[in-house]
Write an enzyme that holds these catalytic residues in place. Structure first.
Site, short mmCIF file in Angstrom:
data_model
loop_
_atom_site.label_atom_id
_atom_site.label_comp_id
_atom_site.label_asym_id
_atom_site.label_seq_id
_atom_site.Cartn_x
_atom_site.Cartn_y
_atom_site.Cartn_z
CE LYS A 1 -3.98 0.16 2.12
NZ LYS A 1 -5.01 0.11 1.07
N1 PMP Z 1 -7.20 -3.63 -3.32
C1 PMP Z 1 -6.79 -2.37 -3.14
C2 PMP Z 1 -6.15 -1.65 -4.27
C3 PMP Z 1 -6.97 -1.73 -1.90
O1 PMP Z 1 -6.55 -0.47 -1.71
C4 PMP Z 1 -7.61 -2.44 -0.87
C5 PMP Z 1 -7.84 -1.75 0.46
N2 PMP Z 1 -6.78 -1.91 1.34
C6 PMP Z 1 -8.01 -3.76 -1.10
C7 PMP Z 1 -7.80 -4.33 -2.35
C8 PMP Z 1 -8.66 -4.57 -0.02
O2 PMP Z 1 -7.71 -4.84 0.99
P1 PMP Z 1 -8.15 -5.06 2.50
O3 PMP Z 1 -9.22 -6.09 2.47
O4 PMP Z 1 -6.92 -5.53 3.17
O5 PMP Z 1 -8.63 -3.76 3.01
#
Ligand code: PMP
Length: 326
Positions: free
Chosen positions: A180
């Site tokens: 991220k």
């Molecule tokens: N894909 C992207 C690009 C994201 O930013 C997120 C959010 N974090 C997710 C998928 C889903 O991840 P998570 O379930 O860990 O929030």
């Protein structure tokens, strides 16, 4: 609800629709080891992270159970990914995972929050303004504030309208999709804004080969003939909610295939849904003006949604291991 914006800043902060509005602000932000009042959590305009996107972040949620105890959902997994993102980005976080986890718990207590969204961010500070950040300081903030449903209450109950974006998901050798990284998100920002401008709720992006990859902040699933298909993690973020979806599906005897699928396979799916910490489990009722199934959240989507909502609120003993009591 009765908040009346007074300053220009407050007004502009309230013009962002369903996104966080200033009325949701809390009292303190944890900033480089100290609890700082919300309005004083400021940084230098020449911060490297501000210019080049050299930061990494997480999105975490806490939920309360029926007795009003707050639990942070998958705290350790989110900070594990935070440190993985830092490793990929060569950002040396000047705190340990344990310290940041404790700071998060203390922050929620200090802000007297229960159900909230938590945003840890590490970014390269000011000093060198060149591309090479040299020895610029690494700044860390953790913010926690109340934040309702990301894609709207109607979105959660009735499903959203999505559009395949004209922007492709960034390629794996240009941007690191497992992390991220702040700068990565301009890809999502372009796609999201385009979708909103065109009257949709969310954008779905194709990978560089033309297969469906993910939403702007969500992993994606289709259901056909009782089987779930979701994008393999190769080109997308390893969603923590995605991991929950796979566990829930397995517990309920629902078959899941981690396999690429095409745009037309999405159009003819019986059900489509998205998962993410912010978006939780959101049904998709329409893609590119094609109704998905009968245009209502499907049986499997509702089952996953229901199970997820129970386990984050500490109603499923099997998953207590994912909860950290505040
Ligand atoms: N894909 C992207 C690009 C994201 O930013 C997120 C959010 N974090 C997710 C998928 C889903 O991840 P998570 O379930 O860990 O929030």
């Amino acid at each position: 609800f009765f908040f009346t914006p007074k300053t220009a800043y407050e007004i502009s902060a309230c013009l962002v629709g369903s996104e966080m509005c200033i009325r949701d602000r809390s009292k303190y932000i944890w900033f480089n080891g100290k609890f700082v009042p919300w309005d004083n959590a400021k940084t230098h305009v020449l911060s490297h992270g501000l210019h080049y996107g050299s930061g990494i972040f997480e999105g975490i949620r806490a939920y309360s159970d029926k007795d009003k105890n707050a639990y942070i959902f998958r705290l350790h997994d989110h900070y594990k990914r935070f440190f993985d993102s830092a490793k990929v980005s060569l950002i040396k976080v000047p705190y340990s995972k344990k310290q940041l986890e404790k700071a998060t718990i203390d922050l929620i207590k200090k802000n007297k929050l229960k159900d909230c969204y938590i945003r840890p961010l590490a970014f390269i500070g000011d000093g060198s303004i060149g591309i090479n950040p040299g020895k610029n300081r690494i700044n860390i903030i953790i913010a926690a504030f109340e934040w309702g449903t990301y894609l709207g209450k109607n979105g959660i109950s009735k499903g959203i309208r999505a559009k395949i974006s004209s922007f492709s998901r960034m390629g794996v050798n240009s941007f690191m999709t497992k992390s991220k990284i702040s700068g990565n998100y301009i890809n999502s920002v372009f796609a999201k804004r385009e979708a909103i401008d065109l009257g949709y709720d969310e954008a779905l992006m194709l990978d560089n080969d033309g297969y469906i990859s993910e939403g702007t902040g969500e992993n994606i699933y289709i259901v056909r003939n009782g089987t779930i298909k979701t994008t393999p993690i190769t080109t997308v973020l390893e969603g923590i909610t995605r991991d929950c979806v796979l566990s829930i599906a397995s517990d309920n005897g629902i078959k899941v295939k981690e396999q690429r699928f095409t745009r037309d396979e999405l159009y003819i799916a019986d059900e489509v849904f998205l998962s993410g910490t912010a978006a939780e489990i959101t049904p998709v009722r329409e893609v590119d003006n094609r109704k998905i199934g009968d245009g209502k959240p499907g049986k499997i989507t509702k089952l996953i949604q229901n199970e997820y909502s129970n386990l984050v609120k500490a109603s499923n003993k099997k998953y207590y291991k994912w909860l950290t009591k505040v």
